[in-house]
Structures are given as structure tokens and as C-alpha cells.
Design a protein around this motif. Structure first.
Motif, mmCIF file in Angstrom:
data_model
loop_
_atom_site.group_PDB
_atom_site.id
_atom_site.type_symbol
_atom_site.label_atom_id
_atom_site.label_comp_id
_atom_site.label_asym_id
_atom_site.label_seq_id
_atom_site.Cartn_x
_atom_site.Cartn_y
_atom_site.Cartn_z
ATOM 1 N N ASN A 45 1.027 1.480 5.042
ATOM 2 C CA ASN A 45 -0.429 1.287 5.082
ATOM 3 C C ASN A 45 -1.078 2.581 5.555
ATOM 4 O O ASN A 45 -0.398 3.616 5.635
ATOM 5 C CB ASN A 45 -0.795 0.090 5.974
ATOM 6 N N LEU A 46 -2.347 2.483 5.871
ATOM 7 C CA LEU A 46 -3.084 3.697 6.227
ATOM 8 C C LEU A 46 -2.473 4.411 7.439
ATOM 9 O O LEU A 46 -2.410 5.636 7.485
ATOM 10 C CB LEU A 46 -4.531 3.304 6.525
ATOM 11 N N ARG A 50 3.430 7.877 5.796
ATOM 12 C CA ARG A 50 4.616 8.741 5.674
ATOM 13 C C ARG A 50 5.815 8.150 6.439
ATOM 14 O O ARG A 50 6.944 8.370 6.072
ATOM 15 C CB ARG A 50 4.324 10.134 6.224
ATOM 16 N N PRO B 95 -8.877 8.628 8.731
ATOM 17 C CA PRO B 95 -7.952 8.123 7.707
ATOM 18 C C PRO B 95 -7.307 9.231 6.879
ATOM 19 O O PRO B 95 -6.101 9.195 6.601
ATOM 20 C CB PRO B 95 -8.827 7.245 6.810
ATOM 21 N N GLU B 98 -4.653 11.079 8.908
ATOM 22 C CA GLU B 98 -3.467 10.228 9.143
ATOM 23 C C GLU B 98 -2.640 10.072 7.875
ATOM 24 O O GLU B 98 -1.419 9.960 7.929
ATOM 25 C CB GLU B 98 -3.906 8.856 9.664
ATOM 26 N N LEU B 99 -3.326 10.028 6.743
ATOM 27 C CA LEU B 99 -2.599 9.928 5.472
ATOM 28 C C LEU B 99 -2.038 11.282 5.034
ATOM 29 O O LEU B 99 -1.295 11.358 4.061
ATOM 30 C CB LEU B 99 -3.515 9.370 4.379
ATOM 31 N N GLY B 100 -2.456 12.324 5.719
ATOM 32 C CA GLY B 100 -1.956 13.667 5.408
ATOM 33 C C GLY B 100 -2.457 14.210 4.085
ATOM 34 O O GLY B 100 -1.725 14.886 3.364
ATOM 35 N N VAL B 101 -3.725 13.914 3.757
ATOM 36 C CA VAL B 101 -4.251 14.406 2.482
ATOM 37 C C VAL B 101 -5.231 15.564 2.654
ATOM 38 O O VAL B 101 -5.716 16.114 1.668
ATOM 39 C CB VAL B 101 -4.912 13.269 1.661
ATOM 40 N N THR B 370 -9.732 6.564 12.719
ATOM 41 C CA THR B 370 -9.382 5.641 11.646
ATOM 42 C C THR B 370 -9.833 4.214 11.968
ATOM 43 O O THR B 370 -10.173 3.455 11.062
ATOM 44 C CB THR B 370 -7.856 5.679 11.424
ATOM 45 N N TRP B 374 -11.617 0.676 9.658
ATOM 46 C CA TRP B 374 -11.298 -0.754 9.622
ATOM 47 C C TRP B 374 -12.486 -1.578 10.116
ATOM 48 O O TRP B 374 -12.698 -2.695 9.669
ATOM 49 C CB TRP B 374 -10.028 -1.029 10.457
ATOM 50 N N ASP B 377 -14.930 -1.811 7.276
ATOM 51 C CA ASP B 377 -14.408 -2.748 6.265
ATOM 52 C C ASP B 377 -14.515 -4.193 6.745
ATOM 53 O O ASP B 377 -14.764 -5.090 5.950
ATOM 54 C CB ASP B 377 -12.944 -2.420 5.939
ATOM 55 N N LEU B 403 -11.790 -10.107 12.104
ATOM 56 C CA LEU B 403 -11.231 -9.350 10.982
ATOM 57 C C LEU B 403 -10.939 -7.906 11.386
ATOM 58 O O LEU B 403 -9.901 -7.343 11.020
ATOM 59 C CB LEU B 403 -12.176 -9.399 9.766
ATOM 60 N N LYS B 406 -7.877 -7.859 13.379
ATOM 61 C CA LYS B 406 -6.718 -8.138 12.509
ATOM 62 C C LYS B 406 -6.330 -6.871 11.721
ATOM 63 O O LYS B 406 -5.152 -6.506 11.659
ATOM 64 C CB LYS B 406 -7.088 -9.268 11.540
ATOM 65 N N GLU B 410 -2.816 -5.125 12.170
ATOM 66 C CA GLU B 410 -1.871 -5.057 11.045
ATOM 67 C C GLU B 410 -1.533 -3.611 10.669
ATOM 68 O O GLU B 410 -0.411 -3.302 10.302
ATOM 69 C CB GLU B 410 -2.452 -5.776 9.832
ATOM 70 N N ASN B 411 -2.526 -2.752 10.741
ATOM 71 C CA ASN B 411 -2.282 -1.371 10.346
ATOM 72 C C ASN B 411 -1.578 -0.554 11.413
ATOM 73 O O ASN B 411 -0.748 0.294 11.107
ATOM 74 C CB ASN B 411 -3.599 -0.691 9.958
ATOM 75 N N ARG B 412 -1.932 -0.819 12.658
ATOM 76 C CA ARG B 412 -1.307 -0.052 13.744
ATOM 77 C C ARG B 412 0.065 -0.606 14.122
ATOM 78 O O ARG B 412 0.868 0.075 14.727
ATOM 79 C CB ARG B 412 -2.205 -0.053 14.982
ATOM 80 N N GLY B 413 0.282 -1.880 13.775
ATOM 81 C CA GLY B 413 1.527 -2.550 14.176
ATOM 82 C C GLY B 413 2.758 -2.017 13.484
ATOM 83 O O GLY B 413 2.714 -1.255 12.563
#
Lengths: 297, 413
Positions: A45-46, A50, B95, B98-101, B370, B374, B377, B403, B406, B410-413
Motif C-alpha cells: 500500500n502507500l 517498497r 505520499p 514514501e512511495l519513492g517517486v 501522508t 488519508w 480521502d 474511516l 481505519k 490499515e496503511n501503517r499496519g
């Protein structure tokens, strides 16, 4: 095995010819598919793009336990069924009219094909504008003609109906063209014989047109189901990404949102595998039935 | 077999043509942005100027709506492609890094250059987890009350004043039961455009520990106020997205609009005599609504290297010069991010800039984290449900919080 190798040797040239296509297919279909399967078992996920790790069936369980999955599933079935009913009935009806000796037939045919020829996103955005409750043509006309005000885009079922109307408008020409082709292949002698036997127009349609149109329409309906089930563009663009409040989704638009808005890649991959399984089971059964239908000819 | 060999040679030739086409793309530098047409022309002209100094290179720009720009950029950069430069608000930085873009930029810029950017009233360039990811070309990106001087002389100072004036400015000219002019329009169904009101009731959307603060009385009261403006006081349209609001204001069918610096140039270009003011004060709290404040700037695609990276960085320097920033200020009132440009008479004597700064001073800077992604969203579905009559503001606030928690869990977990 030996015969397999022998066959490859004999048909070496044929295999050589198909090799580029196979390579491209493997690259653009097989690789993404396998990759999707792998990440559907991961926590990608986000925050873990990686450094993702495999988490087993957790994503699949989350999807199946999620109420929104079942809700959007039922909505997708309703969406697909309603679209197909209207696409086929309008398409066949218009094909029957166009199959007669009408004046200006080619003009009507051109006009009726236009929705199909236009880019979907332009159509979808135009219809979205037409449904705006303040300034859209459709609410204004409804109010003027029937004195009722329908909150098209601001309620869940209003937005769903707006998407449905748009997609019916976009989709009936395809069925019309297929049905027209099927109708033109039915020999006139059959109708003439029925005429001599005193059959009514309904009986002719019921016992000649329908059975002979079936083999042509069945694959078109299968395609229609798959396209409509996965029709991302219309739902996404007309409802502006699922508005109001993420209620106007079908499975595929919801999976896109979870994947590319919320960036829950693992979850979205598992979700898409479940959609794939649903469509695979449906298509498998439908194709089997279609083959059975082919025996009519 | 000879035929097969011939075909393979033909395929190879086609392949070479294809790859030579790809090689050509190496000399093309593209920027993705969300600039409106008037500002886009300035950018286009700047790119043409830059291109003249760099023969053999092509420079392009492509508009996307902010949400689409972010999503599309992330997807394409993850796939190893995407534009060389991405221009947007700094809340994308969390974001994207963290995604490395996007690429850390601190090693490419001298300290003296970095020191020439504003740190007050806010830090212009964006650092995240010890790395520099965005070079700003302006600061603010904050919502203001924009008013059409032809339709209203003096903007309202308080909400009660707005409602009172609003009832006079909203009228049905042709008697068809629908207003032909509204007092106020804005894209109020989008959470970003509701945030000032949350601040006006003393709340905010994120705390210092990066936890969402959505289930609060401030959020409920802010949502209730906006709902009432549409449904009780009827001074804003019942259905109003960005495009509808913009069209109404541009056509002179709305006296006021709440919009950000990206839009002001368009209004000026359309010949509307606009004024800027603070969004009216909330009577109950005595607080001014506090819009989200962010720097806007350029980030560099992580996939760049070699000569293309060198030229891209040169372009980035060029696009963030004081002279370039002032060009944008002149057409739209955007606040420059360089100290010397910010202090120049062009900026300090500009009526729009002064009013914009007034609003900025009561705004709040958003952290480039980041978690904020969330939170945005999570806010959208719950918040929009209020205006669709599906939820009460209190229930919606509770849902938004759940939300957001959540998504973060979910993303950090």
C-alpha cells in the motif's frame, strides 16, 4: 512428450511466426496477471510500497468480510442486468425497424450508430452536465413537462439511474448492429412460408426471428455482460468518481478507487482477482450454453 | 525459411524504429501541473524561452486536475516513466516521497539559493524526513472570499452579515422558482473547501501527533453552517461543484465565490473587477475561518538521470527565479516564494496580494504528511453524505473519523 517435441520440429516455422505475438502476450497479459496474483497476497500500500511482505489470504478475507463488497456486487449485477435488458430490447427493436424497407434507412442507421461512434468519456461528461439539478437540461425538462424535480446527481439511486441512462444510450447501437446483421441472414422464404400458413407477426417473430437471432445475439450478450460488468468509464465519469459519498460504484470503479485513490494495492489486487473469478465463472457457463445454442443452426 | 528470416529482419527494423522513437523521448522534458489557462500561458511562454536556450530539447506541459495529477503521476512514476517535473501543492510530498517517486533535491541546490526562499510567514520549500522534495514557486494556495465589485461594494465581515446580504443578492429574476443569481458560490462539497469553516469554529483536521480530529464539535458546526447556507438561508446553490461555481461567478450570476489563487488570474482575464477579502468571521466564536495554507512548487521525478536530470534541474531553477514568480503575481496575485520577489513593490503594492496575505495570516499551514492524504480521502464520503441528506453532521463527523483512523491503521499496519 516426444510427439510434442516432434510436432514443434515439424511446425517450427509456424511456432516461429507466433513467437513475437506470444512474447508480447506474455509481457502485457501474463506478467501483469501473475504480478497481480502475487500482490493480492501482500500488504502493499502507500506506506509499504517498497517494503511489502506476503500476508496470506488476509486481503481476500477483508474483501469478502467488507459490506461494501457485497453491496457493490449486488449493484453491479443490477447494473449489468438492467443495461443488458435495455441494450438488447432497444437494439433488437430498432434492428427490426431498420430491416424493413424504410425511406431514408441509411440516414436513420447512421444517426442511431452515432452514440456508439462517439468517445465514451465525451458522452459521459456531456450527460453528467445534462443531469446537473440546477442547470442540466434533463431536470429542467422534467420539471417543465411533469412538474417533478428529481435530484439526479445528489442521491444514490438518482446518480445510479443517470449512469444507467447514459450507458443505455451508449450501448444499444452495438446490439442493434449485431441484431441487424442476424436479421439480414434469415432467409425470406421462412417468413413467406409462415405467411402462407397464416402466422401473425408475433408468431413469426416468436418462432422464426427469435430462434434464428439467438446464435448471433448470445455471444454479443456475453460480450455485453463482460463490458457492462466492467464498465468503468461511464460510472466513474458520470458520478464523478462515485459521488454522492462513494455510493455510486460498481465493483470495478470501487476497485480502481481503492487502488489508485487510496493506494491500497494489495487489497485492490485481491478485489480484482475476485472480480476476475466472478467473470470467469459466468463466461465459462455462458460460453458452454452458447455452444449448445449453436446446434440450432 | 528465407521468408521467416525476412520477416524477422522486418520485425527488427520495426523494433529499431520503435526504440529510436523512445530514444527521442529522452530529449523531451514535460511538466504536469494544475495551472489554469491564464497561468498556463505564462508557463508555456517560459518554456518556449527556455527551449530557445537549449536547442535539441523539447519542453512540454500538461494540465491535470489536482487529484488526477497526483494519482496519474504516482502510477506513471512507479512504472518508471512520468513527467520530469511535477507541480502541485506540498501535501503531495508525504505520499510521493514514501512511495519513492520523487527525488531528494538538497544535494542539487546551494545553501545560498535555499536561503533565498521564504521561511516567514511559512517555510516555502518542503522538507520531509530530512530531505528536500519540493522547490516552491509560490506560497499560499489558500482560499479567500473573492467578490465581484460590480455586484457588491463591500464584502461581508461576519457570517450573519453574509446571510443578511446574501438574501438580497440571491434572487429569482424570471419568476421560475429558481434563483438566477446567488450571493455566494463555491465547491463546498469538496472537504478542502470546508476546512476554513472548521478552523472558524476552533477545530482542525489533524493534530500534532498526526491523528485525525474529525469527530469534533467544530467539524459538526462547520458542516451544519454550510448545510444551512444552502438549505435554510438558500444563499448558495443546492448542488455546486467547482465547475458550476466557477461558471456562475464568471458569468456574473454569483456575487461572491470562495476560491484560491489558482483562479484569480482567470477572473481578471475575464474582465471581472474582483476584490479579495477574508472569509467572513464566525459570529459564535469570533474567529476568522482559517483556510489551509500550503506552498506550491516543483518536484523532480525519481526516474531521471544523466543529461535529462541536469536540464530538468536547470529548468526548475529557471521556473523558480524571482523574475518568473513575479510574472505569475502580475497576472493572478500569487504570492512569490523568494524573499526578494516577495518584498518587491510589485507584490507589496498589489491590492490583491495584500488582501490575500490578510487571509493567509489567519490560515493554517498543512504538514506535508501522508496521514493528511488519508484524512482527505476519509472526509469526502462522510462530508458529502450531509448534503445528500443521508447523514446528520454529527453522524458524518463520526464516520469521517472512523474511516480516517481505519485508513491510517490499515496503511501503517
Amino acid at each position: 512428450m516426444a510427439s510434442g517435441v516432434g510436432e514443434i520440429k515439424v511446425n517450427r516455422l509456424a511456432y516461429l511466426y507466433t513467437l513475437p505475438a506470444l512474447t508480447v502476450l506474455a509481457l502485457v497479459v501474463l506478467y501483469p496477471f501473475v504480478y497481480n496474483v502475487v500482490i493480492s497476497f501482500s500488504n502493499m500500500n502507500l506506506a509499504h510500497f517498497r517494503d511489502w511482505r506476503l500476508i496470506g489470504f488476509q486481503n481476500y478475507l477483508t474483501v469478502l468480510k467488507d459490506r461494501s463488497f457485497w453491496y457493490f456486487f449486488l449493484k453491479t449485477v443490477l447494473w449489468t442486468a438492467l443495461n443488458l435488458i435495455f441494450h438488447v430490447s432497444i437494439g433488437v427493436f430498432l434492428a427490426l425497424l431498420l430491416n424493413k424497407d424504410l425511406k431514408g434507412k441509411s440516414f436513420y442507421r447512421t444517426i442511431l450508430i452515432l452514440p456508439w461512434a462517439m468517445p465514451q468519456y465525451i458522452t459521459a461528461l456531456t450527460w453528467r452536465g445534462m443531469f446537473n439539478s440546477e442547470y442540466g437540461a434533463i431536470p429542467l425538462l422534467f420539471e417543465r413537462w411533469f412538474g417533478i424535480s428529481i435530484p439526479w446527481m445528489t442521491t444514490e439511486w438518482g446518480a445510479f439511474t443517470a449512469c444507467l441512462i447514459t450507458n443505455i444510450w451508449l450501448g444499444f447501437p452495438f446490439m442493434m448492429i449485431i441484431a441487424l446483421g442476424g436479421l439480414q441472414s434469415i432467409p425470406d422464404e421462412l417468413y413467406e412460408a409462415a405467411e402462407i400458413d397464416g402466422a401473425s407477426p408475433w408468431l413469426k417473430f416468436r418462432h422464426i426471428t427469435m430462434p434464428l437471432l439467438k446464435p448471433v445475439m448470445a455471444p454479443a450478450v456475453t460480450l455485453g455482460v463482460i463490458w457492462t460488468f466492467n464498465n468503468f468509464n461511464v460510472v466513474w465519469l458520470v458520478s464523478n468518481g462515485g459521488e454522492p459519498s462513494d455510493t455510486t460504484h460498481i465493483l470495478v470503479s470501487w476497485v480502481y478507487k481503492t487502488g489508485f485513490t487510496y493506494f491500497r494495492f494489495g487489497y485492490a489486487a485481491a478485489f480484482s482477482m475476485i472480480i476476475f473469478a466472478i467473470l470467469l465463472i459466468f463466461s465459462w457457463n455462458f460460453i458452454k450454453r452458447t455452444r449448445a445454442v449453436e446446434a440450432v443452426y | 525459411m528465407r521468408l521467416a528470416v525476412g520477416n524477422i529482419i522486418l520485425a527488427a527494423a520495426l523494433g529499431l524504429t520503435f526504440f529510436s522513437g523512445c530514444a527521442k523521448k529522452e530529449n523531451v522534458i514535460v511538466i504536469w501541473h494544475s495551472l489554469r489557462p491564464v497561468e498556463r500561458q505564462v508557463l508555456r511562454a517560459a518554456l518556449d524561452e527556455f527551449a530557445r536556450r537549449h536547442p535539441g530539447w523539447e519542453f512540454g506541459e500538461l494540465f491535470y486536475e489536482p487529484e488526477a495529477a497526483r494519482s496519474n503521476y504516482i502510477i506513471s512514476a512507479l512504472g518508471g516513466s512520468g513527467p520530469a517535473l511535477f507541480r502541485g501543492a506540498n501535501d503531495n510530498i508525504g505520499p510521493m516521497s514514501e512511495l519513492g517517486v520523487i527525488m531528494p533535491l538538497e544535494s542539487f541546490f546551494e545553501q545560498a539559493t535555499l536561503d533565498s526562499f521564504l521561511t516567514d510567514p511559512l517555510e516555502a520549500n518542503t522538507w520531509f524526513r530530512g530531505h528536500l522534495y519540493q522547490i516552491a514557486d509560490n506560497i499560499g494556495n489558500h482560499l479567500c472570499l473573492v467578490y465581484n465589485k460590480k455586484l457588491i461594494d463591500k464584502p461581508p465581515q461576519t457570517m450573519s452579515e453574509l446571510i443578511e446580504i446574501g438574501k438580497k443578492l440571491t434572487f429569482d429574476r424570471d419568476g421560475d422558482g429558481k434563483p438566477d443569481q446567488y450571493a455566494l458560490v463555491w465547491n463546498y462539497i469538496e472537504p478542502f473547501f470546508a476546512v476554513p469553516f472548521i478552523g472558524g469554529f476552533g477545530g482542525w483536521i489533524i493534530d500534532d501527533s498526526l491523528r485525525p480530529t474529525l469527530n469534533t464539535p467544530a467539524v459538526v458546526q462547520a458542516a451544519q453552517l454550510i448545510y444551512d447556507l444552502a438549505n435554510v438561508h438558500k444563499i448558495i446553490p443546492l448542488e455546486c461543484d467547482y465547475e458550476v461555481a466557477n461558471a456562475l461567478f464568471k458569468d456574473g450570476l454569483a456575487a461572491m465565490i470562495i476560491n484560491g489563487p489558482w483562479s484569480w488570474g482567470t477572473y481578471l482575464d475575464a474582465g471581472i473587477d474582483i476584490g479579495l477579502a477574508r472569509i467572513p468571521k464566525i459570529d459564535a466564536t469570533g474567529l476568522w475561518p482559517s483556510p489551509a495554507v500550503q506552498p506550491m512548487g516543483y518536484s523532480v521525478n525519481v526516474n531521471l538521470k544523466g543529461e535529462k536530470l541536469r536540464i530538468t534541474l536547470e529548468l526548475l531553477r529557471y521556473l523558480t527565479t524571482s523574475e518568473m514568480q513575479l510574472r505569475f503575481t502580475r497576472i493572478s496575485g500569487a504570492l512569490p516564494s523568494r524573499i526578494d520577489a516577495f518584498q518587491s513593490p510589485d507584490v507589496q503594492n498589489n491590492e490583491l496580494v495584500r488582501a490575500s496575505l490578510e487571509q493567509l495570516m489567519v490560515g493554517r499551514v498543512l504538514p506535508p504528511v501522508t496521514e493528511l492524504r488519508w484524512i482527505w480521502d476519509a472526509m469526502r464520503p462522510g462530508y458529502q453524505a450531509i448534503f445528500r441528506g443521508r447523514e446528520t453532521p454529527a453522524k458524518a463527523a463520526e464516520n469521517m473519523q472512523k474511516l480516517a483512523e481505519k485508513l491510517i491503521r490499515e496503511n501503517r499496519g
